[in-house]
Design a protein around this motif. Structure first.
Motif, PDB file in Angstrom:
ATOM      1  N   ASP A   1       0.822  -1.212   0.000  1.00 40.16           N
ATOM      2  CA  ASP A   1       0.000   0.000   0.000  1.00 40.16           C
ATOM      3  C   ASP A   1       0.853   1.258   0.000  1.00 40.16           C
ATOM      4  OD1 ASP A   1      -2.484  -1.375   0.072  1.00 40.16           O
ATOM      5  OD2 ASP A   1      -2.213  -1.731   2.220  1.00 40.16           O
ATOM      6  N   HIS A   2       1.990   1.196   0.696  1.00 41.26           N
ATOM      7  CA  HIS A   2       2.903   2.345   0.735  1.00 41.26           C
ATOM      8  C   HIS A   2       4.331   1.834   0.789  1.00 41.26           C
ATOM      9  CE1 HIS A   2      -0.852   3.704   2.750  1.00 41.26           C
ATOM     10  NE2 HIS A   2      -0.675   4.776   2.000  1.00 41.26           N
ATOM     11  N   LEU A   3       5.206   2.452   0.009  1.00 40.04           N
ATOM     12  CA  LEU A   3       6.647   2.231   0.111  1.00 40.04           C
ATOM     13  C   LEU A   3       7.301   3.602  -0.005  1.00 40.04           C
ATOM     14  CD1 LEU A   3       8.738  -0.661  -1.329  1.00 40.04           C
ATOM     15  CD2 LEU A   3       9.639   1.672  -1.302  1.00 40.04           C
ATOM     16  N   GLU A   4       7.956   4.016   1.073  1.00 39.84           N
ATOM     17  CA  GLU A   4       8.506   5.372   1.147  1.00 39.84           C
ATOM     18  C   GLU A   4       9.921   5.359   1.702  1.00 39.84           C
ATOM     19  OE1 GLU A   4       4.176   7.603   1.886  1.00 39.84           O
ATOM     20  OE2 GLU A   4       5.525   7.236   3.574  1.00 39.84           O
ATOM     21  N   PRO A   5      10.819   6.163   1.132  1.00 36.51           N
ATOM     22  CA  PRO A   5      10.662   7.062  -0.003  1.00 36.51           C
ATOM     23  C   PRO A   5      10.367   6.295  -1.297  1.00 36.51           C
ATOM     24  CG  PRO A   5      12.712   7.500   1.199  1.00 36.51           C
ATOM     25  CD  PRO A   5      12.193   6.217   1.698  1.00 36.51           C
ATOM     26  N   PRO A   6       9.604   6.882  -2.212  1.00 32.35           N
ATOM     27  CA  PRO A   6       9.218   6.158  -3.429  1.00 32.35           C
ATOM     28  C   PRO A   6      10.379   5.917  -4.376  1.00 32.35           C
ATOM     29  CG  PRO A   6       8.449   8.438  -3.497  1.00 32.35           C
ATOM     30  CD  PRO A   6       8.959   8.208  -2.119  1.00 32.35           C
TER      31      PRO A   6
ATOM     32  N   LEU B   1      12.946   4.841  14.116  1.00 32.97           N
ATOM     33  CA  LEU B   1      12.347   4.622  12.804  1.00 32.97           C
ATOM     34  C   LEU B   1      11.585   5.870  12.349  1.00 32.97           C
ATOM     35  CD1 LEU B   1      11.058   0.960  13.290  1.00 32.97           C
ATOM     36  CD2 LEU B   1      13.093   1.702  12.030  1.00 32.97           C
ATOM     37  N   MET B   2      10.865   6.483  13.259  1.00 34.10           N
ATOM     38  CA  MET B   2      10.186   7.741  12.950  1.00 34.10           C
ATOM     39  C   MET B   2      11.193   8.836  12.622  1.00 34.10           C
ATOM     40  SD  MET B   2       7.586   9.806  12.629  1.00 34.10           S
ATOM     41  CE  MET B   2       6.072   9.167  13.381  1.00 34.10           C
ATOM     42  N   ALA B   3      12.240   8.929  13.455  1.00 36.36           N
ATOM     43  CA  ALA B   3      13.254   9.966  13.241  1.00 36.36           C
ATOM     44  C   ALA B   3      13.873   9.841  11.851  1.00 36.36           C
ATOM     45  CB  ALA B   3      14.335   9.877  14.311  1.00 36.36           C
ATOM     46  N   ASN B   4      14.244   8.633  11.476  1.00 39.32           N
ATOM     47  CA  ASN B   4      14.874   8.435  10.176  1.00 39.32           C
ATOM     48  C   ASN B   4      13.904   8.709   9.035  1.00 39.32           C
ATOM     49  OD1 ASN B   4      17.520   7.614   9.073  1.00 39.32           O
ATOM     50  ND2 ASN B   4      16.296   6.055   8.035  1.00 39.32           N
ATOM     51  N   TYR B   5      12.637   8.340   9.232  1.00 35.80           N
ATOM     52  CA  TYR B   5      11.611   8.623   8.224  1.00 35.80           C
ATOM     53  C   TYR B   5      11.531  10.126   7.947  1.00 35.80           C
ATOM     54  CZ  TYR B   5       7.011   8.965   5.999  1.00 35.80           C
ATOM     55  OH  TYR B   5       5.976   9.250   5.134  1.00 35.80           O
ATOM     56  N   LEU B   6      11.490  10.929   8.998  1.00 38.54           N
ATOM     57  CA  LEU B   6      11.345  12.375   8.847  1.00 38.54           C
ATOM     58  C   LEU B   6      12.594  13.003   8.224  1.00 38.54           C
ATOM     59  CD1 LEU B   6       9.637  13.100  12.280  1.00 38.54           C
ATOM     60  CD2 LEU B   6       8.529  13.147  10.020  1.00 38.54           C
ATOM     61  N   ILE B   7      13.764  12.540   8.621  1.00 42.60           N
ATOM     62  CA  ILE B   7      15.001  13.078   8.069  1.00 42.60           C
ATOM     63  C   ILE B   7      15.087  12.774   6.576  1.00 42.60           C
ATOM     64  CG2 ILE B   7      17.515  12.867   8.077  1.00 42.60           C
ATOM     65  CD1 ILE B   7      17.253  12.323  11.145  1.00 42.60           C
ATOM     66  N   GLN B   8      14.810  11.527   6.214  1.00 40.78           N
ATOM     67  CA  GLN B   8      14.875  11.151   4.800  1.00 40.78           C
ATOM     68  C   GLN B   8      13.850  11.912   3.968  1.00 40.78           C
ATOM     69  OE1 GLN B   8      16.600   6.568   4.840  1.00 40.78           O
ATOM     70  NE2 GLN B   8      14.441   6.904   4.503  1.00 40.78           N
ATOM     71  N   ASN B   9      12.684  12.147   4.533  1.00 45.49           N
ATOM     72  CA  ASN B   9      11.663  12.899   3.808  1.00 45.49           C
ATOM     73  C   ASN B   9      12.148  14.313   3.496  1.00 45.49           C
ATOM     74  OD1 ASN B   9       8.981  14.868   4.348  1.00 45.49           O
ATOM     75  ND2 ASN B   9       8.672  13.189   2.916  1.00 45.49           N
ATOM     76  N   SER B  10      12.800  14.950   4.456  1.00 45.58           N
ATOM     77  CA  SER B  10      13.327  16.295   4.222  1.00 45.58           C
ATOM     78  C   SER B  10      14.388  16.287   3.125  1.00 45.58           C
ATOM     79  CB  SER B  10      13.904  16.865   5.519  1.00 45.58           C
ATOM     80  OG  SER B  10      12.914  16.995   6.516  1.00 45.58           O
ATOM     81  N   VAL B  11      15.304  15.338   3.201  1.00 47.01           N
ATOM     82  CA  VAL B  11      16.354  15.238   2.187  1.00 47.01           C
ATOM     83  C   VAL B  11      15.736  14.967   0.813  1.00 47.01           C
ATOM     84  CG1 VAL B  11      18.344  13.880   1.424  1.00 47.01           C
ATOM     85  CG2 VAL B  11      18.107  14.496   3.841  1.00 47.01           C
ATOM     86  N   TRP B  12      14.722  14.107   0.792  1.00 48.48           N
ATOM     87  CA  TRP B  12      14.060  13.748  -0.471  1.00 48.48           C
ATOM     88  C   TRP B  12      13.514  14.985  -1.161  1.00 48.48           C
ATOM     89  CZ3 TRP B  12       9.355  13.879  -3.001  1.00 48.48           C
ATOM     90  CH2 TRP B  12       9.155  12.946  -4.032  1.00 48.48           C
ATOM     91  N   TRP B  13      12.842  15.874  -0.419  1.00 46.78           N
ATOM     92  CA  TRP B  13      12.250  17.063  -1.030  1.00 46.78           C
ATOM     93  C   TRP B  13      13.317  18.063  -1.468  1.00 46.78           C
ATOM     94  CZ3 TRP B  13       7.823  17.522  -3.232  1.00 46.78           C
ATOM     95  CH2 TRP B  13       6.736  16.755  -2.814  1.00 46.78           C
ATOM     96  N   VAL B  14      14.394  18.189  -0.710  1.00 43.84           N
ATOM     97  CA  VAL B  14      15.482  19.079  -1.130  1.00 43.84           C
ATOM     98  C   VAL B  14      16.029  18.629  -2.472  1.00 43.84           C
ATOM     99  CG1 VAL B  14      17.800  19.926  -0.597  1.00 43.84           C
ATOM    100  CG2 VAL B  14      16.109  19.696   1.239  1.00 43.84           C
ATOM    101  N   GLU B  15      16.271  17.319  -2.577  1.00 44.71           N
ATOM    102  CA  GLU B  15      16.866  16.769  -3.796  1.00 44.71           C
ATOM    103  C   GLU B  15      15.873  16.787  -4.953  1.00 44.71           C
ATOM    104  OE1 GLU B  15      20.292  15.385  -5.712  1.00 44.71           O
ATOM    105  OE2 GLU B  15      20.064  16.009  -3.615  1.00 44.71           O
ATOM    106  N   TYR B  16      14.644  16.400  -4.686  1.00 45.15           N
ATOM    107  CA  TYR B  16      13.636  16.290  -5.751  1.00 45.15           C
ATOM    108  C   TYR B  16      13.298  17.648  -6.349  1.00 45.15           C
ATOM    109  CZ  TYR B  16       9.081  15.684  -7.991  1.00 45.15           C
ATOM    110  OH  TYR B  16       8.040  15.700  -8.890  1.00 45.15           O
ATOM    111  N   ALA B  17      13.074  18.644  -5.495  1.00 47.68           N
ATOM    112  CA  ALA B  17      12.582  19.942  -5.961  1.00 47.68           C
ATOM    113  C   ALA B  17      13.677  20.988  -6.120  1.00 47.68           C
ATOM    114  CB  ALA B  17      11.497  20.462  -5.016  1.00 47.68           C
TER     115      ALA B  17
END
Length: 619
Positions: A28-33, A309-325
């Motif tokens: 149902d979800h795999l993140e980061p995509p 696990l939550m901490a790493n999820y949030l950190i990776q999400n921030s990095v993902w948006w910096v890189e993506y956008a």
């Protein structure tokens, strides 16, 4: 029944059983995509969510990618996969096979993308920038077709101040020329990620999907298009992020990985808002817990960043948006409300990945002791280490608003602004603070200053010429106001001209009041001048104690000097230049930045009534 028939039935049943078992499983979800090759940090953790997914054993084969650990948690519907990416891993796609009894029952194709050249060394926003803060729902409706989205709960209601009004990413993209012409060099958007809440979703601060833009604003691809178009105009993109909380309708709230994913066992317990408990050496642990772990409101569950696990999820999400956008900055909401040790980790990881990046934290305190605690390089008594480069300068904003409103006495008026700057000694880098007259959470500066155009101009002149990085809320430049109310929906009113049929158009000037046009031109003139003034970006600062309702300061370096005078009096005044001999000795002339007029400096300089004067000082 013949033996051959029995054999056929048995084989058929086994095949059906196998297919039925395989069909049971889905992701149902795999993140980061997706991710990128050649990132500085070789660790990548994938969150995988699907019914009974922990029954399966993931495997992969791709040169340079190693599956080092599989973490199963309390909820069998989750797996966390820890991958190691070697420094020479090539961009490309690979299959992650999810096996049961050595048979692949599920396959996911994961992609490692190629990074943009120079991505790691991108320049973050800095003192040469001027930030334009936009609430996307209230700026311009570029695509009425996304006003209503079938799968999202709240629809259009422009008549309600707290409803969705239809502004979107396309509307911002359509008006990039206006932002550029005004002299802004960075755009800070209030959050654009999905907020699938029943009501009050327009502001964006109740995230229900950390990896997707809200469809009523547009799409991930449109957000990227905006960032790229802005970059073509040398305008950076700053993303408003929230790691303290999510929205109560986030998909994981119905199926959390473990009991400690959300603070207070996922039961609403309000925060005390006692921010000083973080630094207070006398504070009780109970008080600290109720500040840090408490929820803002019942619809904003507080995330437990002490869960690794939550901490790493949030950190990776921030990095993902910096890189993506291709972001040039992050504005982090409600900064001190998150666990402070997590914040150290979060800022460190991002700044290691992007050494020249910038992040500004929101610590809404008017006490510089509290604000300065969080800045990178601060030597704190409790040895707390932060890697946060910038903070919103709420103490200076508060002092400026009071100073301009109050009568001049020994303890009120400009003296408050003068003395607040003395607190810069507390900051590791005061020049990297973001200075502002207002933002989306407070009354418009024009309203704060009793709708006095002269005071407004002094506030803007101060913000644009004092040390730090200036920020302006959309509409402030045209004297948008909220007289008689503090309703955030009114403060964040629609920008005139952003909707078809608007009688007033601030993008073109059509139908605008004379005072609004004058304010807009004032802001435009100063900002476009500021763009090319290193003396304002990085120059030294010297100020003189205010006298008789007049406050004077200088910005200077080896090559240039700017003199700024703020006069609160209802009449013009003459100031004696001898008092400023440290700065003006040997200087013979000045140019008025606002009018373009030049004049010789004599014994006195006349300052117009109720207005600022910005002078370039020449030999």
């Amino acid at each position: 029944m013949k033996r051959s028939q029995q054999t056929f039935l048995i084989v058929a049943l086994l095949l059906w059983s196998s297919l039925a078992g395989a069909a049971k499983y889905k992701i149902d979800h795999l993140e980061p995509p997706f991710w990128w090759a050649d990132m500085r940090n070789p660790h990548l953790q994938l969150l995988v969510h699907g019914e009974d997914i922990s029954d399966l054993s993931p495997e992969l084969e791709y040169p340079g990618v190693t599956l080092r650990e599989v973490t199963r948690v309390q909820n069998p519907n989750y797996l966390f996969l820890d991958l190691h990416l070697s420094s020479d891993v090539e961009p490309g796609s690979f299959e992650i096979q999810f096996k049961k009894k050595d048979k692949a029952v599920l396959t996911y194709n994961y992609e490692l993308k190629e990074r943009e050249p120079g991505s790691a060394m991108r320049e973050g926003f800095n003192q040469s920038d001027a930030l334009y803060l936009i609430t996307p729902d209230r700026f311009a409706n570029g695509n009425p077709g996304n006003d209503e989205v079938e799968h999202l709960a709240e629809g259009l209601n422009r008549s309600f101040p707290g409803g969705r009004h239809g502004g979107d990413i396309k509307g911002i993209l359509d008006h990039l020329d206006y932002i550029d012409d005004m002299g802004f060099t960075s755009i800070w958007l209030n959050p654009v990620l999905e907020n699938d809440m029943e009501e009050y979703s327009y502001h964006g601060y109740s995230t229900t999907d950390f990896y997707n833009v809200d469809a009523r604003f547009g799409s991930n691809e449109e957000y990227l298009e905006l960032a790229e178009a802005a970059s073509q105009k040398s305008i950076g993109m700053i993303m408003d992020m929230i790691v303290n909380h999510c929205g109560s309708e986030h998909w994981w709230m119905d199926d959390m990985p473990m009991d400690n994913w959300i603070n207070f066992d996922a039961e609403f317990s309000p925060t005390s808002h006692k921010r000083t408990t973080v630094q207070d050496e006398y504070a009780s642990k109970e008080d600290l817990k109720h500040f840090n772990d408490g929820w803002f409101v019942a619809t904003m569950p507080d995330l437990n960043q002490r869960n690794p696990l939550m901490a790493n999820y949030l950190i990776q999400n921030s990095v993902w948006w910096v890189e993506y956008a291709g972001l040039t900055g992050i504005r982090m909401d409600t900064y001190p409300y998150s666990d402070k040790h997590f914040l150290t980790q979060w800022t460190k990881r991002i700044m290691e990945e992007y050494p020249n990046f910038n992040i500004v934290g929101e610590e809404w305190s008017v006490n510089p002791v509290v604000v300065s605690y969080w800045q990178r390089g601060k030597d704190n008594k409790d040895d707390y280490v932060s890697y946060l480069p910038s903070l919103m300068d709420f103490p200076l904003q508060s002092a400026m608003s009071s100073a301009l409103r109050e009568d001049e006495t020994w303890g009120t008026g400009f003296i408050k602004l003068y003395e607040m700057l003395a607190n810069d000694v507390l900051y590791a880098d005061p020049y990297n603070l973001v200075v502002f007259g207002d933002n989306h959470d407070m009354s418009r500066i024009y309203t704060q200053l009793n709708e006095d155009p002269g005071l407004f101009k002094m506030a803007m002149a101060y913000v644009f010429t004092i040390r730090g990085i200036p920020q302006v809320l959309y509409g402030t430049e045209i004297l948008m106001s909220n007289k008689g109310t503090t309703d955030h929906g009114i403060i964040r009113s629609d920008f005139p001209g952003g909707w078809e049929g608007d009688e007033t158009n601030a993008f073109t000037g059509e139908g605008m009041a004379e005072k609004s046009l004058d304010a807009q031109n004032f802001v435009k003139t100063l900002l476009n001048w500021r763009k090319n003034q290193p003396v304002i970006h990085h120059g030294d600062l010297m100020h003189y104690a205010p006298q008789d309702g007049v406050y004077v300061y200088f910005r200077y370096n080896d090559d240039d000097m700017v003199m700024v005078v703020l006069n609160k009096n209802e009449e013009a005044v003459n100031i004696d230049t001898l008092r400023f001999h440290e700065m003006l000795t040997g200087k013979s002339s000045a140019r008025n930045v606002l009018s373009g007029d030049s004049f010789d400096i004599g014994d006195q300089i006349e300052i117009p009534a109720r207005s600022p004067l910005v002078l370039e000082i020449m030999e």
